[in-house]
Structures are given as structure tokens and as C-alpha cells.
Motif scaffolding. Structure first.
Motif, short mmCIF file in Angstrom:
data_model
loop_
_atom_site.label_atom_id
_atom_site.label_comp_id
_atom_site.label_asym_id
_atom_site.label_seq_id
_atom_site.Cartn_x
_atom_site.Cartn_y
_atom_site.Cartn_z
N CYS A 72 -60.06 0.46 -46.94
CA CYS A 72 -60.76 1.58 -47.58
C CYS A 72 -60.23 1.74 -49.01
CB CYS A 72 -60.51 2.86 -46.77
SG CYS A 72 -61.19 4.32 -47.58
N HIS A 74 -60.27 4.28 -50.80
CA HIS A 74 -59.73 5.63 -51.03
C HIS A 74 -58.35 5.82 -50.41
CE1 HIS A 74 -63.65 6.52 -52.60
NE2 HIS A 74 -64.21 6.16 -51.46
N CYS A 75 -58.20 5.42 -49.13
CA CYS A 75 -56.93 5.69 -48.45
C CYS A 75 -56.15 4.41 -48.08
CB CYS A 75 -57.18 6.51 -47.18
SG CYS A 75 -58.02 5.57 -45.89
N CYS A 105 -64.72 4.20 -42.57
CA CYS A 105 -63.32 4.62 -42.54
C CYS A 105 -63.23 5.90 -41.71
CB CYS A 105 -62.80 4.86 -43.96
SG CYS A 105 -61.09 5.50 -43.95
N HIS A 107 -60.65 7.71 -41.30
CA HIS A 107 -59.79 8.68 -41.99
C HIS A 107 -60.59 9.48 -43.02
CE1 HIS A 107 -56.60 9.78 -44.99
NE2 HIS A 107 -56.14 10.31 -43.89
N CYS A 108 -61.35 8.78 -43.86
CA CYS A 108 -62.13 9.45 -44.93
C CYS A 108 -63.52 9.86 -44.46
CB CYS A 108 -62.27 8.54 -46.14
SG CYS A 108 -60.70 8.03 -46.85
ZN LIG Z 1 -60.34 5.89 -46.09
#
Ligand SMILES: [Zn+2]
Length: 119
Positions: A72, A74-75, A105, A107-108
Motif C-alpha cells: 500500500c 499509504h501505509c 488495503c 488497513h486504509c
Molecule cells: Zn494502506
């Protein structure tokens, strides 16, 4: 997944044959076409073949479905494969429609196509 030269050749020949059949149908149904009509019919075949060739080339790229799920952006966590998803891209040779692997993802809570070198 990469395709062999033979697989691509068969795919392109099949597509070209269908386009040529359609053109020949038009030719039989159009008595004494003028140059403008012939130009339009020929340009249509050229556009269809160009689109299919570009689609086959894009579908053959590793990025369409990488061997390993991307991280990802972002994370940084490994994304999950969510199957094939259709895409439409306007290009110089016409409108391209193809399927690409889609990733999510957890998480996001966001999905994305893996990055591609071109297109
Ligand atoms: Zn993410």
C-alpha cells in the motif's frame, strides 16, 4: 501472467479475422460505395485492430497482475488481491478496454490498481 508469442498471435489473428469479416459484410451490402464511405470503413478496421493490439500488449504486462501483491502506498502494508476489474483508457490509438488485477488495503480501506510503467 505473460502470454506466449503463439497465444498473442492467435488472439490477434482471431480479432483481425472478425474485423475483416465485418468489413467484407459491409462491402457486400454497400453497392458502389464512394471514397468517403470506403475511408470510413477502412479506418474503422484500422482503429479496431489498433485497439486490440494495444489491449493485448497491456494485458501481457506484469503490472496487470503482479506475481506478488503490491504494498500500500499509504501505509506500506501488503495489499490483498480482489480479483480482476475492468478498466477503460482513452489512448492515441482509441479506447482500450482490459482487465487488471485489483488490490485492497484492509488497513486504509482503499483499493487500487498496481502501478504500471505505461498507460
Ligand atoms: Zn494502506
Amino acid at each position: 501472467m505473460r502470454h506466449t508469442r503463439e497465444q498473442k498471435r492467435a488472439e490477434l489473428l482471431k480479432a483481425a479475422e472478425a474485423m475483416i469479416e465485418e468489413y467484407l459484410d459491409w462491402e457486400e451490402q454497400t453497392a458502389k460505395p464512394n471514397l468517403t464511405q470506403i475511408e470510413a470503413a477502412v479506418l474503422k478496421v484500422r482503429r479496431q485492430l489498433s485497439e486490440r493490439m494495444a489491449e493485448v500488449a497491456i494485458e501481457d504486462q506484469d503490472a496487470v497482475q503482479p506475481a506478488e501483491a503490491p504494498l500500500c502506498p499509504h501505509c506500506g502494508e501488503r495489499m490483498r488481491y480482489k480479483g480482476q476489474k475492468g478498466r477503460t483508457v482513452e489512448s492515441l490509438v482509441g479506447t482500450l478496454r482490459f482487465k487488471r488485477g485489483y488490490y485492497y488495503c484492509t488497513h486504509c480501506k482503499g483499493g487500487r490498481f498496481p502501478p504500471q510503467q505505461s498507460a
